[in-house]
Design an enzyme around this catalytic site. Structure first.
Site, PDB file in Angstrom:
ATOM      1  N   CYS A 129     -18.610 -14.723  -2.474  1.00 48.60           N
ATOM      2  CA  CYS A 129     -19.915 -14.294  -2.990  1.00 48.60           C
ATOM      3  C   CYS A 129     -19.987 -12.787  -3.261  1.00 48.60           C
ATOM      4  CB  CYS A 129     -21.018 -14.732  -2.029  1.00 48.60           C
ATOM      5  SG  CYS A 129     -20.661 -14.397  -0.308  1.00 48.60           S
ATOM      6  N   HIS A 242     -27.013 -10.303  -1.087  1.00 48.81           N
ATOM      7  CA  HIS A 242     -26.103  -9.247  -0.630  1.00 48.81           C
ATOM      8  C   HIS A 242     -26.295  -7.994  -1.502  1.00 48.81           C
ATOM      9  CE1 HIS A 242     -24.320 -12.179   1.846  1.00 48.81           C
ATOM     10  NE2 HIS A 242     -23.156 -12.372   1.251  1.00 48.81           N
TER      11      HIS A 242
HETATM   12  N1  LIG Z   1     -23.505 -19.044   2.382  1.00 52.94           N
HETATM   13  C1  LIG Z   1     -23.010 -18.346   1.395  1.00 52.94           C
HETATM   14  O1  LIG Z   1     -23.535 -17.299   0.972  1.00 52.94           O
HETATM   15  C2  LIG Z   1     -21.757 -18.818   0.701  1.00 52.94           C
HETATM   16  C3  LIG Z   1     -21.397 -18.179  -0.469  1.00 52.94           C
HETATM   17  C4  LIG Z   1     -20.256 -18.571  -1.125  1.00 52.94           C
HETATM   18  C5  LIG Z   1     -19.499 -19.597  -0.607  1.00 52.94           C
HETATM   19  N2  LIG Z   1     -19.873 -20.203   0.549  1.00 52.94           N
HETATM   20  C6  LIG Z   1     -19.010 -21.290   1.040  1.00 52.94           C
HETATM   21  O2  LIG Z   1     -19.697 -22.530   0.839  1.00 52.94           O
HETATM   22  C7  LIG Z   1     -19.390 -23.430   1.901  1.00 52.94           C
HETATM   23  C8  LIG Z   1     -20.672 -23.898   2.559  1.00 52.94           C
HETATM   24  O3  LIG Z   1     -21.397 -22.792   3.039  1.00 52.94           O
HETATM   25  P1  LIG Z   1     -22.922 -22.867   3.502  1.00 52.94           P
HETATM   26  O4  LIG Z   1     -23.283 -21.468   3.735  1.00 52.94           O
HETATM   27  O5  LIG Z   1     -23.731 -23.704   2.589  1.00 52.94           O
HETATM   28  O6  LIG Z   1     -22.758 -23.635   4.920  1.00 52.94           O
HETATM   29  P2  LIG Z   1     -23.829 -24.453   5.766  1.00 52.94           P
HETATM   30  O7  LIG Z   1     -25.208 -24.005   5.480  1.00 52.94           O
HETATM   31  O8  LIG Z   1     -23.341 -24.410   7.163  1.00 52.94           O
HETATM   32  O9  LIG Z   1     -23.671 -25.963   5.204  1.00 52.94           O
HETATM   33  C9  LIG Z   1     -22.514 -26.769   5.446  1.00 52.94           C
HETATM   34  C10 LIG Z   1     -22.666 -28.097   4.748  1.00 52.94           C
HETATM   35  O10 LIG Z   1     -21.482 -28.873   4.967  1.00 52.94           O
HETATM   36  C11 LIG Z   1     -21.860 -30.180   5.441  1.00 52.94           C
HETATM   37  N3  LIG Z   1     -20.805 -30.784   6.254  1.00 52.94           N
HETATM   38  C12 LIG Z   1     -20.358 -30.401   7.468  1.00 52.94           C
HETATM   39  N4  LIG Z   1     -19.410 -31.265   7.916  1.00 52.94           N
HETATM   40  C13 LIG Z   1     -19.283 -32.204   6.949  1.00 52.94           C
HETATM   41  C14 LIG Z   1     -18.476 -33.384   6.811  1.00 52.94           C
HETATM   42  N5  LIG Z   1     -17.605 -33.752   7.763  1.00 52.94           N
HETATM   43  N6  LIG Z   1     -18.605 -34.137   5.691  1.00 52.94           N
HETATM   44  C15 LIG Z   1     -19.477 -33.787   4.718  1.00 52.94           C
HETATM   45  N7  LIG Z   1     -20.275 -32.688   4.797  1.00 52.94           N
HETATM   46  C16 LIG Z   1     -20.174 -31.913   5.895  1.00 52.94           C
HETATM   47  C17 LIG Z   1     -23.117 -29.901   6.237  1.00 52.94           C
HETATM   48  O11 LIG Z   1     -23.818 -31.112   6.447  1.00 52.94           O
HETATM   49  P3  LIG Z   1     -24.841 -31.288   7.717  1.00 52.94           P
HETATM   50  O12 LIG Z   1     -26.102 -30.579   7.350  1.00 52.94           O
HETATM   51  O13 LIG Z   1     -25.013 -32.774   7.789  1.00 52.94           O
HETATM   52  O14 LIG Z   1     -24.150 -30.704   8.916  1.00 52.94           O
HETATM   53  C18 LIG Z   1     -23.827 -28.950   5.274  1.00 52.94           C
HETATM   54  O15 LIG Z   1     -24.393 -29.680   4.216  1.00 52.94           O
HETATM   55  C19 LIG Z   1     -18.429 -22.671   2.819  1.00 52.94           C
HETATM   56  O16 LIG Z   1     -17.103 -22.986   2.442  1.00 52.94           O
HETATM   57  C20 LIG Z   1     -18.726 -21.226   2.527  1.00 52.94           C
HETATM   58  O17 LIG Z   1     -17.634 -20.382   2.798  1.00 52.94           O
HETATM   59  C21 LIG Z   1     -20.990 -19.841   1.207  1.00 52.94           C
END
Ligand SMILES: NC(=O)c1ccc[n+]([C@@H]2O[C@H](COP(=O)([O-])OP(=O)(O)OC[C@H]3O[C@@H](n4cnc5c(N)ncnc54)[C@H](OP(=O)(O)O)[C@@H]3O)[C@@H](O)[C@H]2O)c1
Length: 333
Positions: A129, A242
């Site tokens: 990001c 950010h």
């Molecule tokens: N946050 C950011 O700013 C950002 C920016 C760029 C990239 N990313 C990347 O995007 C990804 C997700 O980030 P996030 O910030 O959205 O994380 P998050 O809020 O923690 O969300 C994680 C998601 O993954 C799901 N999940 C967990 N275990 C799973 C499984 N076994 N099978 C299917 N789904 C599952 C969770 O479902 P439940 O709700 O059911 O647990 C939730 O929907 C990461 O790889 C991160 O590095 C994040």
């Protein structure tokens, strides 16, 4: 335009929820939308602009019945399911860092290197990001003036660590004000009323992995290994968007006026730079916005006529994740 069957893996997360909204806001031709999350969420129904959708667990069947899978559930899940997704002829657009540095996996920002996406072998990676936000301002300046050196200092919101990161900031703030013992699960230290110069793990060279991502990924997206990029990444107690202070040294002489002219025409950039009226980029204003705000544009005192300094704020859940992923998907309709 051909409508597509889409599945979002990680649909209940900070990024996944934004992906659903971006599909609608970007007028993506969705034939059918499926939402996948962990067993914890399976069975629940999510209210979306495409109607109420029941959350499913991950399975081969979902990919067999989808054209495009937007992955946003962390590197482990992306790695585990890649072969299955590709085998089922479903295009994987991945938000994690799992495949970004593989030679055969394109790392794409549609405003910069859309043609790279067309060379995919089943998987396209979305950049980190912080990298994506900086790249929106850096790319037009690179084309016009040639970047030699880039030095970035970041101010990163807690949602960069997912939905649980925002929850921890809120909880710690309440606990701190109530003089209670603080709950610490997500960040290495207290984030409420603090800043933490540590995001991701430390590498052998003393930089964190988050900082190295900015360096590695900028070069890969720009297709230029010669640009020198250094970053210090800092977590701050905000919820969303950010910000980054960026110093550049350019091959051709640059001035704030010339840079402004270039940035005014750049797609995905909004100049917010009126210091007489106290207008400059700020995370609160950049939140929920597609464009990255750029301001505080000034000649840099160290690099002189070949140096520029500016400040950017961008919604990392959108420009740095969900929006970029949906814009990549739009290259295939
Ligand atoms: N946050 C950011 O700013 C950002 C920016 C760029 C990239 N990313 C990347 O995007 C990804 C997700 O980030 P996030 O910030 O959205 O994380 P998050 O809020 O923690 O969300 C994680 C998601 O993954 C799901 N999940 C967990 N275990 C799973 C499984 N076994 N099978 C299917 N789904 C599952 C969770 O479902 P439940 O709700 O059911 O647990 C939730 O929907 C990461 O790889 C991160 O590095 C994040």
């Amino acid at each position: 335009m051909k409508s597509k069957n889409i599945v979002i893996v990680g649909a209940t997360g900070a990024v996944g929820r934004e992906m659903i909204l971006c599909l609608k806001k970007c007028h993506f031709p969705v034939k059918n939308l499926r939402l996948v999350a962990s067993e914890k969420s399976a069975g629940q129904k999510l209210e979306t602009p495409f109607g109420k959708i029941k959350i499913e667990t991950i399975s081969e069947k979902v990919f067999a019945e989808s054209d495009i899978a937007l992955f946003s559930a962390g590197s482990g899940i992306s790695k585990e399911w890649r072969d299955c997704v590709v085998k089922n002829n479903c295009l994987m657009i991945d938000n994690s860092s799992a495949f970004r540095y593989e030679k055969d996996t394109p790392l794409v920002v549609p405003q910069i290197n859309p043609k790279a996406a067309l060379k995919h072998k089943g998987v396209i990676s979305n950049p980190n990001c912080t990298t994506a936000i900086a790249a929106m301002a850096l790319w037009p300046l690179h084309k016009a003036f040639g970047l030699k050196k880039v030095i970035v200092s970041t101010y990163q919101a807690t949602s960069g660590a997912g939905a649980k990161g925002m929850d921890e900031l809120l909880q710690q703030t309440k606990e701190h004000l109530a003089n209670k013992r603080l709950t610490k699960n997500i960040f290495a230290h207290q984030i409420a009323f603090n800043i933490i110069p540590h995001i991701d793990t430390f590498e052998k060279n003393g930089y964190t992995r988050e900082e190295m991502k900015v360096s590695w990924e900028t070069k890969k997206i720009f297709g230029d290994e010669k640009i020198l990029v250094s970053c210090t990444a800092v977590r701050i107690p905000t919820f969303r968007a950010h910000s980054e202070s960026i110093v550049i040294e350019t091959a051709k002489p640059i001035t704030p006026e010339k840079a402004r002219k270039v940035l005014e025409k750049a797609s995905g950039v909004e100049i917010v730079d009126d210091t007489l009226r106290n207008k400059y980029p700020m995370p609160l204003n950049a939140s929920n916005k597609f464009d990255v705000e750029v301001g505080r544009i000034r000649q840099n005192l160290v690099f002189g006529k070949n140096g520029l300094e500016f400040f950017v704020s961008g919604d990392q859940l959108l420009r740095g994740a969900a929006l970029n992923a949906v814009e990549i998907a739009k290259l295939f309709i």
